[in-house]
Design a protein around this motif. Structure first.
Motif, mmCIF file in Angstrom:
data_model
loop_
_atom_site.group_PDB
_atom_site.id
_atom_site.type_symbol
_atom_site.label_atom_id
_atom_site.label_comp_id
_atom_site.label_asym_id
_atom_site.label_seq_id
_atom_site.Cartn_x
_atom_site.Cartn_y
_atom_site.Cartn_z
ATOM 1 N N SER A 73 40.777 -49.398 48.398
ATOM 2 C CA SER A 73 39.967 -49.142 49.982
ATOM 3 C C SER A 73 38.210 -49.193 50.773
ATOM 4 N N TYR A 74 38.120 -47.639 49.493
ATOM 5 C CA TYR A 74 36.406 -47.579 49.944
ATOM 6 C C TYR A 74 35.523 -48.593 49.768
ATOM 7 N N LEU A 75 35.783 -48.691 48.148
ATOM 8 C CA LEU A 75 34.889 -50.050 48.632
ATOM 9 C C LEU A 75 35.272 -50.894 48.305
ATOM 10 N N HIS A 76 36.608 -51.822 49.015
ATOM 11 C CA HIS A 76 36.251 -52.475 49.209
ATOM 12 C C HIS A 76 35.520 -52.751 51.054
ATOM 13 N N SER A 77 35.298 -51.939 51.556
ATOM 14 C CA SER A 77 34.582 -51.378 52.988
ATOM 15 C C SER A 77 33.213 -51.507 52.941
ATOM 16 N N ASN A 78 33.367 -50.859 51.816
ATOM 17 C CA ASN A 78 31.751 -50.874 50.887
ATOM 18 C C ASN A 78 31.401 -52.505 50.436
ATOM 19 N N LYS A 79 32.037 -53.357 50.469
ATOM 20 C CA LYS A 79 31.497 -54.698 50.176
ATOM 21 C C LYS A 79 31.969 -54.520 48.732
ATOM 22 N N ILE A 80 32.207 -53.508 47.682
ATOM 23 C CA ILE A 80 32.226 -53.600 45.925
ATOM 24 C C ILE A 80 33.810 -54.207 45.866
ATOM 25 N N VAL A 81 33.484 -54.760 45.128
ATOM 26 C CA VAL A 81 35.325 -56.094 43.972
ATOM 27 C C VAL A 81 35.082 -54.804 43.238
ATOM 28 N N HIS A 82 35.454 -54.122 42.555
ATOM 29 C CA HIS A 82 35.782 -53.693 40.837
ATOM 30 C C HIS A 82 36.115 -54.411 40.474
ATOM 31 N N ARG A 83 36.801 -55.625 39.369
ATOM 32 C CA ARG A 83 37.444 -56.630 38.592
ATOM 33 C C ARG A 83 38.040 -56.158 37.441
ATOM 34 N N ASP A 84 38.202 -54.829 37.882
ATOM 35 C CA ASP A 84 38.666 -54.482 36.065
ATOM 36 C C ASP A 84 39.264 -52.943 36.356
ATOM 37 N N LEU A 85 40.224 -53.437 36.885
ATOM 38 C CA LEU A 85 40.825 -51.733 37.607
ATOM 39 C C LEU A 85 42.188 -51.842 37.131
ATOM 40 N N LYS A 86 42.679 -50.501 35.641
ATOM 41 C CA LYS A 86 43.246 -50.894 34.917
ATOM 42 C C LYS A 86 43.847 -49.175 34.326
ATOM 43 N N LEU A 87 45.060 -48.967 33.366
ATOM 44 C CA LEU A 87 44.855 -47.787 33.104
ATOM 45 C C LEU A 87 43.848 -46.254 32.140
#
Length: 307
Positions: A137-151
Protein backbone atom coordinates in the motif's frame (compact mmCIF):
# COMPACT_ATOMS: atom_id res chain seq x y z
CA UNK A 1 32.76 13.95 -3.56
CA UNK A 2 29.37 12.37 -2.72
CA UNK A 3 26.23 13.77 -4.28
CA UNK A 4 22.82 13.71 -2.66
CA UNK A 5 19.30 14.13 -3.97
CA UNK A 6 15.94 13.93 -2.29
CA UNK A 7 13.51 11.43 -3.78
CA UNK A 8 9.91 12.38 -4.61
CA UNK A 9 7.50 11.64 -1.77
CA UNK A 10 10.39 10.51 0.42
CA UNK A 11 10.26 13.38 2.87
CA UNK A 12 13.71 14.50 3.95
CA UNK A 13 15.46 11.17 3.35
CA UNK A 14 18.45 11.58 0.99
CA UNK A 15 19.61 9.05 -1.56
CA UNK A 16 23.41 9.18 -1.58
CA UNK A 17 25.71 8.23 -4.41
CA UNK A 18 29.26 7.61 -3.24
CA UNK A 19 32.53 7.11 -5.09
CA UNK A 20 34.32 3.77 -5.29
CA UNK A 21 36.97 5.04 -2.90
CA UNK A 22 34.34 6.13 -0.40
CA UNK A 23 32.71 2.71 -0.73
CA UNK A 24 36.01 0.95 0.00
CA UNK A 25 36.77 3.29 2.89
CA UNK A 26 33.34 2.96 4.53
CA UNK A 27 32.46 -0.72 3.99
CA UNK A 28 34.26 -4.00 4.50
CA UNK A 29 32.84 -6.74 2.29
CA UNK A 30 32.23 -10.08 4.01
CA UNK A 31 30.69 -13.41 2.94
CA UNK A 32 28.38 -13.96 -0.03
CA UNK A 33 24.72 -14.31 0.99
CA UNK A 34 23.11 -14.98 -2.39
CA UNK A 35 23.92 -15.24 -6.11
CA UNK A 36 21.78 -14.19 -9.06
CA UNK A 37 22.13 -14.20 -12.84
CA UNK A 38 24.18 -11.02 -13.01
CA UNK A 39 24.51 -10.05 -9.36
CA UNK A 40 25.39 -11.28 -5.93
CA UNK A 41 24.57 -10.10 -2.42
CA UNK A 42 27.29 -9.86 0.21
CA UNK A 43 27.20 -9.08 3.88
CA UNK A 44 29.29 -6.04 4.73
CA UNK A 45 30.34 -4.10 7.81
CA UNK A 46 30.35 -0.34 8.25
CA UNK A 47 33.93 0.23 9.36
CA UNK A 48 33.16 3.21 11.60
CA UNK A 49 30.34 1.58 13.60
CA UNK A 50 30.59 -2.17 13.11
CA UNK A 51 26.98 -2.29 11.88
CA UNK A 52 26.21 -5.06 9.39
CA UNK A 53 24.51 -4.24 6.09
CA UNK A 54 23.97 -6.01 2.77
CA UNK A 55 25.56 -5.02 -0.53
CA UNK A 56 24.07 -6.03 -3.87
CA UNK A 57 26.87 -6.11 -6.43
CA UNK A 58 25.61 -5.92 -10.01
CA UNK A 59 27.82 -6.61 -13.03
CA UNK A 60 26.25 -5.18 -16.20
CA UNK A 61 29.10 -6.29 -18.48
CA UNK A 62 27.51 -9.27 -20.23
CA UNK A 63 23.81 -8.69 -19.65
CA UNK A 64 22.27 -5.94 -21.75
CA UNK A 65 19.07 -5.68 -19.68
CA UNK A 66 20.94 -5.37 -16.38
CA UNK A 67 21.36 -1.61 -16.61
CA UNK A 68 17.61 -1.06 -16.96
CA UNK A 69 16.89 -3.40 -14.05
CA UNK A 70 19.45 -1.62 -11.87
CA UNK A 71 18.03 1.80 -12.71
CA UNK A 72 14.48 0.66 -11.89
CA UNK A 73 15.71 -0.66 -8.56
CA UNK A 74 17.53 2.58 -7.76
CA UNK A 75 14.46 4.62 -8.75
CA UNK A 76 12.32 2.61 -6.33
CA UNK A 77 14.90 2.64 -3.53
CA UNK A 78 15.12 6.43 -3.84
CA UNK A 79 11.52 6.60 -2.60
CA UNK A 80 11.14 3.65 -0.25
CA UNK A 81 11.16 4.32 3.51
CA UNK A 82 8.74 1.97 5.27
CA UNK A 83 8.88 -0.52 8.13
CA UNK A 84 7.94 -3.42 5.84
CA UNK A 85 10.20 -2.51 2.90
CA UNK A 86 13.96 -2.95 2.83
CA UNK A 87 15.69 0.43 2.44
CA UNK A 88 18.82 1.63 0.66
CA UNK A 89 21.65 3.39 2.52
CA UNK A 90 23.76 4.45 -0.49
CA UNK A 91 24.94 3.27 -3.88
CA UNK A 92 28.10 3.40 -5.95
CA UNK A 93 28.60 3.16 -9.72
CA UNK A 94 32.03 2.29 -11.11
CA UNK A 95 32.52 1.24 -14.73
CA UNK A 96 30.30 -1.84 -15.27
CA UNK A 97 29.59 -2.44 -11.60
CA UNK A 98 26.91 -1.03 -9.32
CA UNK A 99 27.06 -1.48 -5.53
CA UNK A 100 23.73 -1.01 -3.73
CA UNK A 101 24.03 -0.84 0.06
CA UNK A 102 20.84 -1.79 1.91
CA UNK A 103 19.83 -2.61 5.47
CA UNK A 104 20.51 -6.23 6.42
CA UNK A 105 17.52 -8.36 7.33
CA UNK A 106 18.72 -11.06 9.72
CA UNK A 107 15.75 -13.43 9.73
CA UNK A 108 14.51 -16.15 7.42
CA UNK A 109 13.55 -15.75 3.77
CA UNK A 110 9.79 -16.37 3.67
CA UNK A 111 10.03 -19.25 1.18
CA UNK A 112 12.55 -21.08 3.42
CA UNK A 113 10.47 -20.41 6.54
CA UNK A 114 7.36 -21.84 4.86
CA UNK A 115 9.21 -24.90 3.56
CA UNK A 116 10.28 -25.64 7.12
CA UNK A 117 6.79 -25.09 8.58
CA UNK A 118 4.90 -26.69 5.64
CA UNK A 119 1.92 -24.36 6.20
CA UNK A 120 0.84 -21.57 8.56
CA UNK A 121 -2.04 -21.01 10.88
CA UNK A 122 -4.58 -18.37 9.89
CA UNK A 123 -3.21 -16.09 12.58
CA UNK A 124 0.35 -16.38 11.19
CA UNK A 125 -0.94 -15.83 7.66
CA UNK A 126 -2.90 -12.76 8.80
CA UNK A 127 0.17 -11.20 10.47
CA UNK A 128 2.38 -11.81 7.42
CA UNK A 129 -0.19 -10.79 4.81
CA UNK A 130 -1.11 -7.69 6.81
CA UNK A 131 2.55 -6.62 6.72
CA UNK A 132 2.71 -7.22 2.97
CA UNK A 133 -0.49 -5.21 2.43
CA UNK A 134 0.96 -2.34 4.45
CA UNK A 135 4.26 -2.35 2.56
CA UNK A 136 2.63 -2.63 -0.87
CA UNK A 137 0.00 0.00 0.00
CA UNK A 138 2.90 2.32 0.79
CA UNK A 139 4.61 1.47 -2.52
CA UNK A 140 1.41 2.12 -4.46
CA UNK A 141 0.80 5.41 -2.66
CA UNK A 142 4.25 6.44 -3.88
CA UNK A 143 3.44 5.37 -7.46
CA UNK A 144 5.60 2.21 -7.32
CA UNK A 145 4.37 -1.10 -8.76
CA UNK A 146 6.55 -3.95 -7.43
CA UNK A 147 5.72 -6.53 -10.16
CA UNK A 148 7.62 -9.44 -8.59
CA UNK A 149 6.02 -10.13 -5.23
CA UNK A 150 6.72 -13.72 -4.19
CA UNK A 151 7.81 -15.78 -1.17
CA UNK A 152 11.44 -15.53 -2.31
CA UNK A 153 11.31 -11.73 -2.15
CA UNK A 154 10.16 -11.50 1.47
CA UNK A 155 12.33 -11.81 4.57
CA UNK A 156 11.98 -11.37 8.31
CA UNK A 157 14.10 -8.65 9.87
CA UNK A 158 14.60 -10.72 13.02
CA UNK A 159 14.84 -14.53 13.17
CA UNK A 160 11.53 -16.15 14.04
CA UNK A 161 9.68 -12.82 14.33
CA UNK A 162 6.96 -12.84 11.67
CA UNK A 163 5.88 -9.30 12.58
CA UNK A 164 9.13 -7.96 11.08
CA UNK A 165 8.58 -8.96 7.45
CA UNK A 166 10.39 -6.91 4.80
CA UNK A 167 9.69 -6.73 1.07
CA UNK A 168 12.90 -7.14 -0.93
CA UNK A 169 14.18 -6.78 -4.49
CA UNK A 170 12.88 -3.89 -6.58
CA UNK A 171 14.57 -4.98 -9.83
CA UNK A 172 11.23 -5.34 -11.63
CA UNK A 173 9.60 -2.37 -9.89
CA UNK A 174 8.39 0.61 -11.85
CA UNK A 175 8.00 4.14 -10.55
CA UNK A 176 5.16 5.69 -12.54
CA UNK A 177 5.94 9.25 -13.57
CA UNK A 178 2.48 10.38 -14.67
CA UNK A 179 -0.83 9.47 -16.28
CA UNK A 180 0.87 8.74 -19.60
CA UNK A 181 3.31 6.23 -18.08
CA UNK A 182 1.85 2.81 -18.91
CA UNK A 183 2.83 -0.72 -17.86
CA UNK A 184 3.41 -3.14 -20.72
CA UNK A 185 6.63 -4.96 -19.75
CA UNK A 186 6.20 -8.70 -19.36
CA UNK A 187 7.79 -9.59 -16.02
CA UNK A 188 7.19 -11.50 -12.81
CA UNK A 189 7.55 -15.11 -11.69
CA UNK A 190 5.42 -17.86 -13.30
CA UNK A 191 3.30 -19.04 -10.35
CA UNK A 192 2.65 -15.49 -9.12
CA UNK A 193 2.09 -13.60 -12.37
CA UNK A 194 -1.26 -11.87 -12.95
CA UNK A 195 -3.43 -12.90 -15.92
CA UNK A 196 -3.30 -9.45 -17.51
CA UNK A 197 0.50 -9.71 -17.76
CA UNK A 198 0.20 -13.14 -19.38
CA UNK A 199 -2.34 -11.63 -21.78
CA UNK A 200 0.42 -9.42 -23.17
CA UNK A 201 2.19 -12.51 -24.54
CA UNK A 202 -0.68 -14.99 -24.94
CA UNK A 203 -3.52 -12.58 -25.70
CA UNK A 204 -3.65 -12.70 -29.47
CA UNK A 205 -3.55 -16.50 -29.62
CA UNK A 206 -5.99 -16.90 -26.70
CA UNK A 207 -8.48 -14.30 -27.92
CA UNK A 208 -7.79 -11.99 -24.95
CA UNK A 209 -7.84 -8.22 -24.90
CA UNK A 210 -4.29 -6.90 -24.63
CA UNK A 211 -4.10 -3.65 -22.65
CA UNK A 212 -1.58 -2.03 -20.29
CA UNK A 213 -1.82 -3.35 -16.75
CA UNK A 214 -2.01 -1.53 -13.40
CA UNK A 215 -1.12 -1.70 -9.71
CA UNK A 216 -3.64 -4.57 -9.53
CA UNK A 217 -0.95 -7.05 -10.61
CA UNK A 218 0.56 -6.79 -7.12
CA UNK A 219 -2.77 -7.62 -5.46
CA UNK A 220 -2.99 -10.81 -7.54
CA UNK A 221 0.51 -11.88 -6.44
CA UNK A 222 -0.41 -11.29 -2.79
CA UNK A 223 -3.45 -13.52 -3.28
CA UNK A 224 -1.13 -16.30 -4.48
CA UNK A 225 1.17 -15.74 -1.50
CA UNK A 226 -1.72 -15.87 0.99
CA UNK A 227 -3.02 -19.11 -0.55
CA UNK A 228 0.48 -20.65 -0.36
CA UNK A 229 1.00 -19.60 3.25
CA UNK A 230 -2.20 -21.30 4.40
CA UNK A 231 -2.08 -24.37 2.13
CA UNK A 232 1.65 -24.98 1.74
CA UNK A 233 1.14 -25.38 -2.01
CA UNK A 234 0.31 -23.02 -4.87
CA UNK A 235 -3.15 -22.26 -6.30
CA UNK A 236 -1.78 -22.57 -9.84
CA UNK A 237 0.62 -25.45 -10.37
CA UNK A 238 1.28 -27.78 -13.28
CA UNK A 239 4.36 -29.48 -14.74
CA UNK A 240 3.30 -28.02 -18.08
CA UNK A 241 3.80 -24.26 -17.73
CA UNK A 242 1.45 -23.52 -20.64
CA UNK A 243 -1.37 -25.38 -18.84
CA UNK A 244 -0.60 -23.44 -15.65
CA UNK A 245 -0.70 -20.15 -17.54
CA UNK A 246 -4.06 -21.08 -19.06
CA UNK A 247 -5.41 -21.78 -15.56
CA UNK A 248 -4.12 -18.38 -14.41
CA UNK A 249 -5.70 -16.59 -17.37
CA UNK A 250 -9.04 -18.26 -16.59
CA UNK A 251 -8.58 -17.84 -12.82
CA UNK A 252 -9.21 -21.54 -12.29
CA UNK A 253 -8.15 -22.71 -8.83
CA UNK A 254 -9.83 -24.64 -6.03
CA UNK A 255 -9.83 -25.11 -2.26
CA UNK A 256 -9.10 -28.85 -1.66
CA UNK A 257 -10.26 -30.35 1.62
CA UNK A 258 -6.77 -30.33 3.10
CA UNK A 259 -6.48 -27.78 4.61
CA UNK A 260 -9.33 -25.63 3.31
CA UNK A 261 -12.20 -27.38 5.07
CA UNK A 262 -10.85 -26.01 8.35
CA UNK A 263 -10.05 -22.51 7.02
CA UNK A 264 -12.40 -19.60 7.69
CA UNK A 265 -14.71 -18.25 5.01
CA UNK A 266 -13.20 -14.78 5.55
CA UNK A 267 -9.77 -16.08 4.49
CA UNK A 268 -11.14 -17.80 1.39
CA UNK A 269 -13.22 -14.74 0.47
CA UNK A 270 -10.13 -12.52 0.63
CA UNK A 271 -8.12 -14.90 -1.56
CA UNK A 272 -10.95 -15.02 -4.11
CA UNK A 273 -11.20 -11.21 -4.09
CA UNK A 274 -7.47 -10.94 -4.81
CA UNK A 275 -7.42 -13.76 -7.39
CA UNK A 276 -10.11 -12.11 -9.51
CA UNK A 277 -9.21 -12.24 -13.20
CA UNK A 278 -10.71 -8.85 -14.10
CA UNK A 279 -8.29 -6.29 -12.59
CA UNK A 280 -11.05 -3.66 -12.47
CA UNK A 281 -13.01 -5.92 -10.09
CA UNK A 282 -10.02 -7.20 -8.13
CA UNK A 283 -9.70 -5.99 -4.55
CA UNK A 284 -6.82 -3.52 -4.17
CA UNK A 285 -4.39 -3.53 -1.26
CA UNK A 286 -5.98 -0.58 0.52
CA UNK A 287 -9.36 -2.34 0.43
CA UNK A 288 -7.73 -5.59 1.56
CA UNK A 289 -6.48 -3.89 4.72
CA UNK A 290 -10.14 -3.28 5.56
CA UNK A 291 -11.31 -6.79 4.63
CA UNK A 292 -13.19 -8.90 7.22
CA UNK A 293 -10.26 -11.35 7.44
CA UNK A 294 -7.70 -8.67 8.31
CA UNK A 295 -10.09 -6.78 10.60
CA UNK A 296 -10.90 -9.96 12.52
CA UNK A 297 -7.26 -10.64 13.33
CA UNK A 298 -6.51 -6.95 13.82
CA UNK A 299 -9.06 -6.89 16.65
CA UNK A 300 -7.92 -10.21 18.12
CA UNK A 301 -4.17 -9.64 17.95
CA UNK A 302 -3.80 -5.88 17.77
CA UNK A 303 -2.39 -5.62 14.24
CA UNK A 304 -1.44 -2.01 13.55
CA UNK A 305 -3.53 0.19 11.28
CA UNK A 306 -2.83 1.07 7.67
CA UNK A 307 0.40 2.96 6.97
Amino acid sequence: MASTSTAPDAGSYPTTQITLQQFKDEYELLEILDRGTFSLVRKAMIRSTGELVAVKVVDTTNFAAAEGIVQRELDAFAVVRHAHCIDMRAYCRHLNHVYIIVSLAKGEVLVDWLQEKKQCTEMEAAIIIHAIFQGVSYLHSNKIVHRDLKLDNMMFDRPGDITTLKILDYGFSKVLQGAGDVLTTVCGSPQYVAPEILALTMGSSAGLQVIPYTYAVDAWSIGVIMYMLIAGYAPFEDDDEVVMFQDIIRGEFSFPSNPWDSVSQEAKDLICALLTVNPARRMDVAQALESPFIKKYASLYGLPGQG
